[in-house]
Design a protein around this motif. Sequence first.
Motif, mmCIF file in Angstrom:
data_model
loop_
_atom_site.group_PDB
_atom_site.id
_atom_site.type_symbol
_atom_site.label_atom_id
_atom_site.label_comp_id
_atom_site.label_asym_id
_atom_site.label_seq_id
_atom_site.Cartn_x
_atom_site.Cartn_y
_atom_site.Cartn_z
ATOM 1 N N ILE A 231 4.247 -14.043 26.395
ATOM 2 C CA ILE A 231 5.204 -13.123 25.780
ATOM 3 C C ILE A 231 6.608 -13.650 26.049
ATOM 4 C CG2 ILE A 231 6.047 -10.749 25.696
ATOM 5 C CD1 ILE A 231 3.363 -9.851 26.813
ATOM 6 N N MET B 182 6.303 -10.962 31.047
ATOM 7 C CA MET B 182 7.115 -11.875 30.252
ATOM 8 C C MET B 182 7.013 -13.305 30.791
ATOM 9 S SD MET B 182 8.521 -10.014 27.851
ATOM 10 C CE MET B 182 9.961 -10.929 27.294
ATOM 11 N N PHE C 263 6.272 -7.225 20.588
ATOM 12 C CA PHE C 263 6.796 -8.404 21.287
ATOM 13 C C PHE C 263 6.408 -9.677 20.536
ATOM 14 C CE2 PHE C 263 5.907 -4.981 24.197
ATOM 15 C CZ PHE C 263 7.058 -4.910 24.967
ATOM 16 N N GLY D 257 3.181 -3.056 20.276
ATOM 17 C CA GLY D 257 3.315 -2.359 21.549
ATOM 18 C C GLY D 257 2.036 -1.682 21.989
ATOM 19 N N ARG E 180 11.194 -9.573 22.845
ATOM 20 C CA ARG E 180 10.941 -8.206 22.375
ATOM 21 C C ARG E 180 11.477 -8.059 20.952
ATOM 22 N NH1 ARG E 180 10.267 -3.345 25.227
ATOM 23 N NH2 ARG E 180 10.758 -4.424 27.172
#
Length: 231
Positions: A119, A155, A127, A140, A122
Amino acid sequence: MTDTLTPSRDDFAALLEEQLQGRDFGEGQVVHGRVVGIEKDIVIIDVGLKTEGRISMREFGQGEDAKLPKVGDNVEVYLERVENALGEAVISRDKARREEAWTRLEVVFAEGQPVNGAIVGRVKGGFTVDLGGASAFLPGSQVDIRPVRDVGPLMGKEQPFQILKMDRPRGNIVVSRRAILEEARAEQRTELVGQLQEGEVREGVVKNITDYGAFVDLGGIDGLLHVTDMS
């Protein structure tokens, strides 16, 4: 071909077609090239068209893990145009990497296998996930089994995702992390059910409390602790 010293546009097109005849590449494809020079941060690549293309060194990666090319190296690039106004081939390493990634992901998707990614950003409704050269959308609702308040720890961390949808013409890929977690949870639940025995004592974590009791996670499966059984 005309014998005049001033060939027409048709003459030039015929000559170009003659040069390309029998070759396995064309515009809009990934082709093989060879690095013939490096000028500061520009890589000069010969793709066999009797002309050369130029690519920024940044397209080959940045940071300590970047594998920068050297003169003589063979590389794959995406041929956007055979020749521009300057007489150079318009090529891209980024687009070649993206095409390679799409080809690889289509095989993975057809086999129903998970793919590793990270990831990286955003966006509205979810994402962006980097799948090794191709970008995917992670809704999401597909991040986890339960709502996640803080996605920070996830992340940039490489982890498996399940591809839900691919549309190459539109460049859309939709992935799910939740599907991976649900599959792992189902396997864990099956294994746990096979181990449970009546009368044994196990520790669990209270997940939810209602008027009639509490739901306790026993490590992959939820059990109901009725209010009449509470002290």
